[in-house]
Design an enzyme around this catalytic site. Structure first.
Site, short mmCIF file in Angstrom:
data_model
loop_
_atom_site.label_atom_id
_atom_site.label_comp_id
_atom_site.label_asym_id
_atom_site.label_seq_id
_atom_site.Cartn_x
_atom_site.Cartn_y
_atom_site.Cartn_z
CB SER A 142 -12.72 -51.60 -15.93
OG SER A 142 -13.70 -51.77 -15.98
CB SER A 144 -15.73 -49.09 -15.74
OG SER A 144 -14.88 -49.26 -15.29
CE LYS A 201 -12.86 -46.48 -13.77
NZ LYS A 201 -12.85 -47.59 -13.94
N1 GLN Z 1 -17.27 -54.76 -17.66
C1 GLN Z 1 -17.14 -55.73 -15.89
C2 GLN Z 1 -18.13 -55.29 -15.54
O1 GLN Z 1 -19.32 -54.55 -16.06
C3 GLN Z 1 -15.81 -55.07 -15.87
C4 GLN Z 1 -16.22 -53.67 -15.49
C5 GLN Z 1 -14.08 -53.62 -14.98
O2 GLN Z 1 -13.56 -53.83 -14.58
N2 GLN Z 1 -14.43 -52.04 -13.11
O3 GLN Z 1 -18.03 -55.62 -14.62
#
Ligand code: GLN
Length: 486
Positions: free
Chosen positions: A177, A153, A78
């Site tokens: 994410s 994400s 990532k």
């Molecule tokens: N979807 C969540 C957010 O927007 C979690 C994102 C994540 O786990 N990095 O913060």
């Protein structure tokens, strides 16, 4: 069997038996990236030359009798793991030109284990999002249906693994994410206990919630990779100095006698019916294998989304203050004065979702509102942790859906942040409590995959992986590939 249809464990076995070389394997996946990345947008950087050099070193190590279980296995990272000499963009214009001067501990450990890094995967900007639509580099597409999001994400990592452009990929999970995109593309993904894997060299989003983990076809693959990633790191002050179990050896633990709690709060209104039916069927399979299934309630869990959306923005507003166009990040052209430099650099460098979070975070931390929001959220966070603690007094694992619906259409929720935030309703609790959790494929609604979530007590990764593995010995959802990438 074609190379890309094999799991990480099967590829590792093939390398060990010299069925193919690490160079051949790297070439195979690089060719797949070449052919498919235009359509999927899963990678933002492909490091073909480096990959081939690493693969040659892996082959040499094997020839010299110095190969480990992962030597020569390709992987993607990532794009928020710092990679020495390779751009680390975090999906943001702010870091579009940032070449990290060192490796994150996770990258360093996976390199040392002999993995071959194919490149860096697309992601929501600064890991803020649930659909990969907030990336500066454009949305990632779901390999099962290119009109749909892959989740976020870690959407690039998820799509790359689902389409087998890489056999595995790293991710981070601050509020879901790793698990949510794993569910939406039909792969396995694990978020370890907070402190189990070093955060050193990750671009920070919300430091008390961020945790690195991995996405791969099967739970057994996750075990192999987690074994290489986990462990104490003196460079991360929240890293825990505690021995790493042999996750692979412990995969065989049977489900018989394991007490599994079905989270009542996760099966109520808001869960799409077809998704719920698949999750219920998966839980029944765990029962058939001898697990004792009981209903469990964590009454404060429904408060996890509002709690998270105070705590995470608060931490992000602090973490992202370093991106000012001076110390780090994009700098505007010809600033008039210092204020103009800050204002325009940050204004140009960050996208709308990141700005929304920074503003929310600054607000909840401000003198007048700190008690009403931030302090209150921290108290609710403790209540949620206590709920989990009580539940784990009765059961060994908790289960439920990973996401309330399968993948949704690109564009369907971008203009409605609240609806978007509700995607993480089932995943955020584990982050607030620092618990390990994973998602495994448990069926399809139409052609779109659905994930089953398992949550364990702190440092219960072995049990989590073993339960997922037992489930995958009885099912084949994790083996299915989207037709276009079979
Ligand atoms: N979807 C969540 C957010 O927007 C979690 C994102 C994540 O786990 N990095 O913060």
């Amino acid at each position: 069997m074609t190379l890309h249809t094999r799991s990480v464990a099967e590829l590792a076995a093939g390398l060990a038996h010299k069925e193919f070389s690490a160079v051949e394997l790297a070439e195979h996946f690089l060719a797949r990236i070449d052919a498919a990345n235009g359509a999927l947008n899963a990678f933002v950087t492909v490091t073909a030359e480096r990959a081939l050099a690493q693969a040659r070193r892996a082959d040499a190590a094997r020839a010299a009798g110095r190969a480990g279980p992962l030597t020569g296995v390709p992987i993607a990272h990532k794009d928020l793991f710092c990679t020495d000499g390779v751009r680390t963009s975090c999906g943001s214009r702010m870091l579009d030109n940032f070449v990290a001067p060192y490796d994150a501990t996770v990258v360093e450990r996976l390199d040392a284990a002999g993995t071959v890094s194919l490149g860096k995967t697309n992601m929501d900007e600064f890991a803020m999002g649930s659909s990969n639509e907030t990336s500066y580099y454009g949305p990632v597409r779901n390999p099962w249906d290119p009109r749909c999001v892959p989740g976020g994400s870690s959407g690039g990592s998820a799509a790359a693994v689902a389409a087998r452009l890489a056999p595995a990929a790293t991710g981070t999970d601050t509020g879901g994410s790793i698990r949510q995109p794993a569910a939406l593309v039909g792969v396995s993904g694990i978020k370890p206990t907070y402190g189990r894997v070093s955060r050193y060299g990750l671009v920070a989003f919300a430091s008390s919630l961020d945790q690195a983990g991995v996405l791969a076809p099967a739970a057994a693959d996750c075990a192999l990779l987690l074994a290489a990633m986990a462990g104490f790191d003196p460079r991360d002050s929240t890293s825990v100095d505690r021995p790493v179990p042999d996750y692979v050896a412990e995969l065989g633990a049977p489900l018989r006698g394991v007490r599994i709690g079905v989270l009542e709060e996760f099966l109520g209104p808001g869960l799409e019916a077809a998704t719920g039916a698949l999750v219920t069927a998966a839980i029944a399979e765990l029962g058939r294998q001898g697990a004792e299934v009981v209903a469990v309630s964590c009454p404060n869990l429904p408060l996890s989304v509002p709690t998270y959306y105070v705590v995470a923005p608060a931490e992000c507003s602090s973490n992202l203050s370093r991106f000012d166009g001076v110390r780090f990040g994009h700098r505007c052209r010809e600033p008039r004065d210092l204020t103009d430099l800050y204002t325009r650099s940050r204004g140009e460098g960050f996208g709308p979702e990141v700005k929304r979070r920074i503003m929310t975070g600054t607000y909840v931390l401000s003198a007048g509102y700190f008690d009403a929001y931030y302090l209150k959220a921290q108290k609710v966070r403790t209540l949620i942790s206590d709920d989990f603690k009580r539940a784990f007094g009765r059961v060994d694992l908790l289960v439920g859906p990973t996401s309330p619906t399968p993948a949704f259409a690109i564009g369907a929720k971008v203009d409605d942040p609240i609806t978007m935030y509700l995607n993480d309703i089932y995943t955020i609790g584990a982050n607030l409590a620092g618990l390990p959790a994973m998602s495994v494929p448990c069926g399809f609604v139409g052609q779109l995959p659905v994930g089953l979530q398992l949550i364990a007590p702190h440092f219960g990764e072995s049990r989590l992986l073993a339960a997922a593995h037992a489930y995958q010995l009885a099912t084949d959802f994790h083996r299915r590939l989207p037709a276009a990438y079979a």
